[in-house]
Structure formats: C-alpha cells, structure tokens
Design an enzyme around this catalytic site. Structure first.
Site, PDB file in Angstrom:
ATOM      1  N   ARG A 167      31.670  41.754  39.083  1.00 42.84           N
ATOM      2  CA  ARG A 167      32.331  40.621  39.860  1.00 42.84           C
ATOM      3  C   ARG A 167      31.372  40.425  41.010  1.00 42.84           C
ATOM      4  O   ARG A 167      30.865  41.428  41.501  1.00 42.84           O
ATOM      5  CB  ARG A 167      33.676  40.936  40.595  1.00 42.84           C
ATOM      6  CG  ARG A 167      34.635  40.688  39.490  1.00 42.84           C
ATOM      7  CD  ARG A 167      36.044  40.764  40.107  1.00 42.84           C
ATOM      8  NE  ARG A 167      37.155  40.778  39.048  1.00 42.84           N
ATOM      9  CZ  ARG A 167      38.495  41.058  39.555  1.00 42.84           C
ATOM     10  NH1 ARG A 167      38.723  41.421  40.859  1.00 42.84           N
ATOM     11  NH2 ARG A 167      39.403  40.820  38.658  1.00 42.84           N
ATOM     12  N   LYS A 171      46.922  40.353  35.224  1.00 42.41           N
ATOM     13  CA  LYS A 171      48.120  40.212  35.590  1.00 42.41           C
ATOM     14  C   LYS A 171      48.121  38.829  36.312  1.00 42.41           C
ATOM     15  O   LYS A 171      49.102  37.817  35.916  1.00 42.41           O
ATOM     16  CB  LYS A 171      49.013  41.260  36.267  1.00 42.41           C
ATOM     17  CG  LYS A 171      49.035  42.535  35.860  1.00 42.41           C
ATOM     18  CD  LYS A 171      49.954  43.551  36.540  1.00 42.41           C
ATOM     19  CE  LYS A 171      49.465  43.661  38.093  1.00 42.41           C
ATOM     20  NZ  LYS A 171      48.089  44.478  38.101  1.00 42.41           N
ATOM     21  N   ARG A 183      32.194  42.760  46.341  1.00 41.72           N
ATOM     22  CA  ARG A 183      33.248  43.146  47.430  1.00 41.72           C
ATOM     23  C   ARG A 183      33.370  44.821  47.188  1.00 41.72           C
ATOM     24  O   ARG A 183      33.365  45.394  46.317  1.00 41.72           O
ATOM     25  CB  ARG A 183      34.473  42.317  47.298  1.00 41.72           C
ATOM     26  CG  ARG A 183      34.614  40.928  47.226  1.00 41.72           C
ATOM     27  CD  ARG A 183      35.871  40.522  46.963  1.00 41.72           C
ATOM     28  NE  ARG A 183      36.447  40.970  45.760  1.00 41.72           N
ATOM     29  CZ  ARG A 183      37.845  40.797  45.572  1.00 41.72           C
ATOM     30  NH1 ARG A 183      38.531  40.143  46.454  1.00 41.72           N
ATOM     31  NH2 ARG A 183      38.239  41.215  44.550  1.00 41.72           N
ATOM     32  N   ARG A 235      56.740  48.983  41.970  1.00 41.73           N
ATOM     33  CA  ARG A 235      55.309  49.821  41.546  1.00 41.73           C
ATOM     34  C   ARG A 235      55.497  51.299  41.428  1.00 41.73           C
ATOM     35  O   ARG A 235      54.714  52.018  40.812  1.00 41.73           O
ATOM     36  CB  ARG A 235      54.702  49.874  43.108  1.00 41.73           C
ATOM     37  CG  ARG A 235      54.168  48.379  43.334  1.00 41.73           C
ATOM     38  CD  ARG A 235      52.896  48.482  44.656  1.00 41.73           C
ATOM     39  NE  ARG A 235      52.653  47.185  45.122  1.00 41.73           N
ATOM     40  CZ  ARG A 235      51.498  46.661  44.735  1.00 41.73           C
ATOM     41  NH1 ARG A 235      50.884  47.240  43.816  1.00 41.73           N
ATOM     42  NH2 ARG A 235      51.237  45.496  45.140  1.00 41.73           N
ATOM     43  N   ARG A 253      41.813  53.215  42.746  1.00 38.53           N
ATOM     44  CA  ARG A 253      42.941  52.181  42.353  1.00 38.53           C
ATOM     45  C   ARG A 253      43.693  52.509  40.947  1.00 38.53           C
ATOM     46  O   ARG A 253      44.788  52.503  40.865  1.00 38.53           O
ATOM     47  CB  ARG A 253      42.518  50.830  42.487  1.00 38.53           C
ATOM     48  CG  ARG A 253      42.238  50.471  43.886  1.00 38.53           C
ATOM     49  CD  ARG A 253      41.595  49.096  44.064  1.00 38.53           C
ATOM     50  NE  ARG A 253      42.713  48.002  43.630  1.00 38.53           N
ATOM     51  CZ  ARG A 253      42.273  46.589  43.448  1.00 38.53           C
ATOM     52  NH1 ARG A 253      41.084  46.344  43.262  1.00 38.53           N
ATOM     53  NH2 ARG A 253      43.298  45.852  43.073  1.00 38.53           N
TER      54      ARG A 253
END
Length: 210
Positions: free
Chosen positions: A123, A13, A156, A88, A167
């Site tokens: 990542r 996004k 991370r 949200r 999440r």
C-alpha cells in the site's frame, strides 16, 4: 441480521462491512466511535468509560459491552447491525452473551498471513490528499507520485512489514480463538478472501444468503 465480522488486519473486513451495510441498510457499529459518542453525550456508562481513560487505564470489557448494548437499543439497529471491532477476545464475547446481546452469524474472512503482508506492505498513501494506491493492484501513472494532487506517495508505519507481522501476531493470539468459541455455538461461517474485491463480496453474499 445481527452480524460479527472476523478476520486478520488487512483481510478486508472494513470494505465488506460497508458493502453489506449498504446492501441490507443496517448500521456498522464501531466500538471506538460509540465509546467516543457515549463520552461526548455524557451518558452514565460513557462517564464511567471516561474515568478509566482519564486515569490512563484500559476500559474494562464490562463497560465496553455496556456501551455497545446501549447503542444497539437505538432504532436504527432494530433490523440488524454489524459489530465492528467487537468482540476482540473470548472474554468480550462471553460478556456480550451474558448481557443478552444476540448475534445471528459470525463471518470469518480467511486470508493467509503471507497474502496480507504482501497486500498491506504494497500500500502507498499520498502525503497530500490521502489517496490510496498499491504497487501491484493500483499503480499511479508516475511512480511515487499521486495522480490526483501530485503529492508524494509514502508507506504508512501501519503498513510496514514488521508492524503488519506484529498486528497479525496479536490477532492470532487474542482474536482468532473467537472462531472456536462461535463454532461451538453453530454461528461461524468461513469465507476465503479472494484477490478480487467483487469475488470476495460474491462469496460473502452467498454465505449470508443475501
């Protein structure tokens, strides 16, 4: 064009919002940023938000929407905007509608959970300069070492598989119902996220007619 972007964390996004903003010359309105700005500027609604935060409480939807509405009245929003991080929940969407905030299109970036998990857990970020890499799509010249500064590449905490799954769970539970909400209003457009950034952007532009 007054736009909301929906999509799970890691769906892309933020990247697409930047590209759309640049193409249409409209601002991305980040709820977190404008909340901080309203507090810093000492506006009435900013001070109200600060009183909740100082007390360790969540800022109510009505106050968040008030801060957003205040920001959308600024000159740079007259030709449109993208709302980032808002709404949200369905309750926030209802509050936006009740306050008269008009949205033209709600674009949902559709990416499978498995793809997002793979994308985010791959990542790697440099401890030194913050440069981003990916074990599949953007590998450093030397494994585990940053090309730019020679710093160590780390995964991370936000990108750890268990964090990503948490999440995603929150997204499906709290935010995904917004798709039904806006579909009933005839404002929802879905775009299937592609492996290639440019391919996704092309589909997004086509969906928005730009």
């Amino acid at each position: 064009m007054k736009l909301i972007l929906l999509g799970a964390p890691g769906a892309g996004k933020g990247t697409q919002a930047e590209i759309i903003c640049s193409k249409l010359n409209i601002p991305a309105i980040s709820t977190g940023n404008i909340l901080r700005e309203a507090i810093k500027n000492g506006t009435a609604i900013g001070l109200e938000a600060k009183s909740y935060m100082d007390a360790g409480k969540l800022v109510p939807d009505s106050v968040i929407v008030g801060v957003v509405k205040e920001r959308l009245a600024a000159d740079d929003c007259k030709d449109g905007y993208i709302l980032d991080g808002m709404p949200r929940t369905v309750a926030q969407a209802e509050a936006l509608d009740e306050m008269g905030v008009v949205i033209d299109t709600v674009l949902s970036l559709e990416v499978e959970d498995e793809v997002i998990e793979k994308r985010m857990s791959g990542r790697r970020v440099c401890e030194g300069c913050g440069a981003s890499y990916h074990i599949q799509h953007k590998q450093p010249k030397v494994e585990g070492v940053c090309d730019s500064c020679g710093g160590k590449l780390i995964c991370r905490k936000d990108d750890a598989p268990e964090t990503v799954r948490d999440r995603l769970h929150v997204y499906h539970e709290q935010t995904e119902p917004l798709k039904d909400y806006y579909e009933k209003q005839g404002k929802l457009t879905k775009v299937n996220g592609q492996d290639g950034l440019e391919d996704t952007t092309r589909l997004v532009f086509r969906a928005l007619g730009i």
